[in-house]
Design a protein around this motif. Structure first.
Motif, PDB file in Angstrom:
ATOM      1  N   VAL A  56      33.320  49.818  35.396  1.00 56.05           N
ATOM      2  CA  VAL A  56      33.903  50.555  36.510  1.00 56.05           C
ATOM      3  C   VAL A  56      34.647  51.782  36.015  1.00 56.05           C
ATOM      4  N   SER A  57      35.064  52.630  36.962  1.00 47.70           N
ATOM      5  CA  SER A  57      35.784  53.851  36.629  1.00 47.70           C
ATOM      6  C   SER A  57      37.287  53.611  36.528  1.00 47.70           C
ATOM      7  N   LYS A  58      37.845  52.923  37.505  1.00 48.29           N
ATOM      8  CA  LYS A  58      39.285  52.745  37.573  1.00 48.29           C
ATOM      9  C   LYS A  58      39.735  51.564  36.720  1.00 48.29           C
ATOM     10  N   THR A  59      40.763  51.791  35.917  1.00 45.90           N
ATOM     11  CA  THR A  59      41.280  50.707  35.099  1.00 45.90           C
ATOM     12  C   THR A  59      42.503  50.073  35.747  1.00 45.90           C
ATOM     13  N   LEU A  60      42.795  48.858  35.308  1.00 45.63           N
ATOM     14  CA  LEU A  60      43.922  48.096  35.819  1.00 45.63           C
ATOM     15  C   LEU A  60      44.990  47.972  34.737  1.00 45.63           C
ATOM     16  N   SER A  61      46.213  47.787  35.141  1.00 47.68           N
ATOM     17  CA  SER A  61      47.262  47.453  34.185  1.00 47.68           C
ATOM     18  C   SER A  61      47.087  45.985  33.806  1.00 47.68           C
ATOM     19  N   PRO A  62      47.644  45.540  32.675  1.00 51.55           N
ATOM     20  CA  PRO A  62      47.549  44.116  32.323  1.00 51.55           C
ATOM     21  C   PRO A  62      48.044  43.192  33.436  1.00 51.55           C
ATOM     22  N   ARG A  63      49.113  43.598  34.104  1.00 54.58           N
ATOM     23  CA  ARG A  63      49.642  42.780  35.195  1.00 54.58           C
ATOM     24  C   ARG A  63      48.665  42.719  36.362  1.00 54.58           C
ATOM     25  N   GLU A  64      48.095  43.872  36.726  1.00 54.05           N
ATOM     26  CA  GLU A  64      47.126  43.903  37.822  1.00 54.05           C
ATOM     27  C   GLU A  64      45.885  43.091  37.482  1.00 54.05           C
ATOM     28  N   ALA A  65      45.443  43.203  36.227  1.00 56.12           N
ATOM     29  CA  ALA A  65      44.251  42.476  35.800  1.00 56.12           C
ATOM     30  C   ALA A  65      44.472  40.970  35.870  1.00 56.12           C
ATOM     31  N   PHE A  66      45.629  40.528  35.407  1.00 55.22           N
ATOM     32  CA  PHE A  66      45.925  39.090  35.443  1.00 55.22           C
ATOM     33  C   PHE A  66      45.983  38.579  36.884  1.00 55.22           C
ATOM     34  N   LYS A  67      46.613  39.332  37.748  1.00 57.36           N
ATOM     35  CA  LYS A  67      46.712  38.924  39.150  1.00 57.36           C
ATOM     36  C   LYS A  67      45.329  38.851  39.801  1.00 57.36           C
ATOM     37  N   LYS A  68      44.486  39.823  39.462  1.00 59.68           N
ATOM     38  CA  LYS A  68      43.129  39.837  40.019  1.00 59.68           C
ATOM     39  C   LYS A  68      42.337  38.621  39.554  1.00 59.68           C
ATOM     40  N   LEU A  69      42.454  38.280  38.281  1.00 56.37           N
ATOM     41  CA  LEU A  69      41.761  37.111  37.759  1.00 56.37           C
ATOM     42  C   LEU A  69      42.308  35.835  38.375  1.00 56.37           C
ATOM     43  N   HIS A  70      43.614  35.757  38.505  1.00 56.15           N
ATOM     44  CA  HIS A  70      44.242  34.566  39.092  1.00 56.15           C
ATOM     45  C   HIS A  70      43.732  34.326  40.513  1.00 56.15           C
ATOM     46  N   ASN A  71      43.642  35.383  41.296  1.00 59.06           N
ATOM     47  CA  ASN A  71      43.143  35.248  42.663  1.00 59.06           C
ATOM     48  C   ASN A  71      41.677  34.844  42.684  1.00 59.06           C
ATOM     49  N   ALA A  72      40.910  35.426  41.775  1.00 58.76           N
ATOM     50  CA  ALA A  72      39.482  35.092  41.710  1.00 58.76           C
ATOM     51  C   ALA A  72      39.271  33.635  41.310  1.00 58.76           C
ATOM     52  N   GLN A  73      40.089  33.150  40.384  1.00 62.79           N
ATOM     53  CA  GLN A  73      39.994  31.755  39.946  1.00 62.79           C
ATOM     54  C   GLN A  73      40.262  30.781  41.091  1.00 62.79           C
ATOM     55  N   ARG A  74      41.153  31.152  41.975  1.00 57.18           N
ATOM     56  CA  ARG A  74      41.480  30.289  43.114  1.00 57.18           C
ATOM     57  C   ARG A  74      40.343  30.245  44.128  1.00 57.18           C
ATOM     58  N   GLN A  75      39.520  31.291  44.136  1.00 60.19           N
ATOM     59  CA  GLN A  75      38.450  31.397  45.138  1.00 60.19           C
ATOM     60  C   GLN A  75      37.097  30.897  44.635  1.00 60.19           C
ATOM     61  N   SER A  76      36.931  30.819  43.336  1.00 57.57           N
ATOM     62  CA  SER A  76      35.630  30.422  42.805  1.00 57.57           C
ATOM     63  C   SER A  76      35.768  29.495  41.603  1.00 57.57           C
ATOM     64  N   GLU A  77      35.018  28.412  41.626  1.00 61.87           N
ATOM     65  CA  GLU A  77      34.999  27.480  40.505  1.00 61.87           C
ATOM     66  C   GLU A  77      33.888  27.815  39.518  1.00 61.87           C
ATOM     67  N   ARG A  78      33.122  28.859  39.817  1.00 61.24           N
ATOM     68  CA  ARG A  78      31.998  29.230  38.954  1.00 61.24           C
ATOM     69  C   ARG A  78      32.410  30.088  37.752  1.00 61.24           C
ATOM     70  N   ILE A  79      33.585  30.663  37.799  1.00 65.07           N
ATOM     71  CA  ILE A  79      34.004  31.571  36.730  1.00 65.07           C
ATOM     72  C   ILE A  79      34.252  30.793  35.444  1.00 65.07           C
ATOM     73  N   ARG A  80      33.528  31.142  34.412  1.00 65.42           N
ATOM     74  CA  ARG A  80      33.676  30.516  33.101  1.00 65.42           C
ATOM     75  C   ARG A  80      34.036  31.516  32.013  1.00 65.42           C
ATOM     76  N   VAL A  81      33.750  32.809  32.272  1.00 68.03           N
ATOM     77  CA  VAL A  81      33.940  33.837  31.247  1.00 68.03           C
ATOM     78  C   VAL A  81      34.724  35.000  31.830  1.00 68.03           C
ATOM     79  N   VAL A  82      35.709  35.478  31.087  1.00 70.14           N
ATOM     80  CA  VAL A  82      36.405  36.712  31.462  1.00 70.14           C
ATOM     81  C   VAL A  82      36.031  37.766  30.430  1.00 70.14           C
ATOM     82  N   CYS A  83      35.527  38.913  30.920  1.00 72.37           N
ATOM     83  CA  CYS A  83      34.961  39.949  30.053  1.00 72.37           C
ATOM     84  C   CYS A  83      35.824  41.206  30.042  1.00 72.37           C
TER      85      CYS A  83
END
Length: 256
Positions: A56-83
């Motif tokens: 993607v073009s826009k980058t996230l801060s470490p805090r924003e990235a962690f929050k985004k992953l945390h929310n995604a983890q709550r919504q999907s059990e399929r996530i096994r890899v963070v890239c």
């Protein structure tokens, strides 16, 4: 192969396409800057070559990235890899290690994967292992510096710029040293190679041999999209891509 490596292969779609139907990768874009200049890359439109999921073009801060992953983890059990794969070079941006450390502390069960041009992999191999990275993708487009200088414009390493043949030699030496250092720590290595018609299509067998000897587990050949300084070259045809991958499969595993 260790039990940990077998576990990674059983869940990481980039290393085993057969598991893509069950498991997902989740990209975190925290790296803006880059330390090399690829002649096939235009940052105006993002790098269309070596374009993995999540680029993607826009980058996230470490805090924003962690929050985004945390929310995604709550919504999907399929996530096994963070890239971590761009849009710049992950290892040239401190935000990558900051985010990796936070993610590893809270989600130790997730596979952490970093995509890199390899220039800093040797220097950061131990740190990456310490924050849970067990899979790394390295883009290697040439193992002959005379050819590499046609693909790369400059390299910036240890606060010093390199150009021409010296840049290509430095990049290659650091890529291979990085692959070896990562493998010593049990990190699985995938190599990405952009197939550039008229430039490196006859060279990819040599690339495959050299990266396998260095410790790469698998290789992915990526079709070239004409842009930037190499815009005059033709795009990779489906026929050429299929033929090259078939030939290289006799040397090293090919990833779809």
């Amino acid at each position: 192969m260790s039990l940990e490596e077998k576990w990674i292969l059983s869940q990481h779609p980039c290393f085993n396409s057969a598991v893509e139907r069950w498991f997902d990768r989740y990209p975190l874009a925290v790296a803006a800057g880059c330390n090399i200049r690829c002649h096939y890359c235009s940052r105006v439109y993002d790098c269309m070559n070596d374009n993995l999921p999540g680029r993607v073009s826009k980058t996230l801060s470490p805090r924003e990235a962690f929050k985004k992953l945390h929310n995604a983890q709550r919504q999907s059990e399929r996530i096994r890899v963070v890239c971590f794969n761009g849009p710049g070079e992950p290892l040239a941006n401190k935000e990558t290690l900051d985010t990796l450390e936070r993610v590893h502390n809270h989600f130790p069960q997730l596979i952490k994967c970093v995509s890199t041009n390899g220039l800093l992999l040797e220097d950061y191999a131990e740190k990456l292992y310490a924050v849970g990275v067990r899979a790394v993708t390295v883009t290697v487009n040439a193992v002959d510096p005379a050819l590499g200088r046609k693909i790369y414009g400059w390299v910036f390493y240890n606060n010093q710029p390199y150009q021409g043949i010296s840049a290509a030699e430095l990049l290659l030496n650091k890529q291979l040293a990085g692959i070896r250092e990562a493998r010593k720590r049990g990190i699985l290595i995938k190599v990405n190679t952009v197939l550039i018609p008229g430039l490196n299509e006859e060279h990819l067998k040599q690339v495959a041999v050299v990266v396998k000897q260095a410790g790469a587990y698998t290789m992915k050949v990526i079709p070239f999209i004409p842009q930037a300084e190499l815009a005059q070259l033709p795009a990779t045809s489906g026929k050429m891509l299929h033929q090259v991958k078939r030939e290289l499969s006799t040397i090293i595993r090919q990833t779809i």
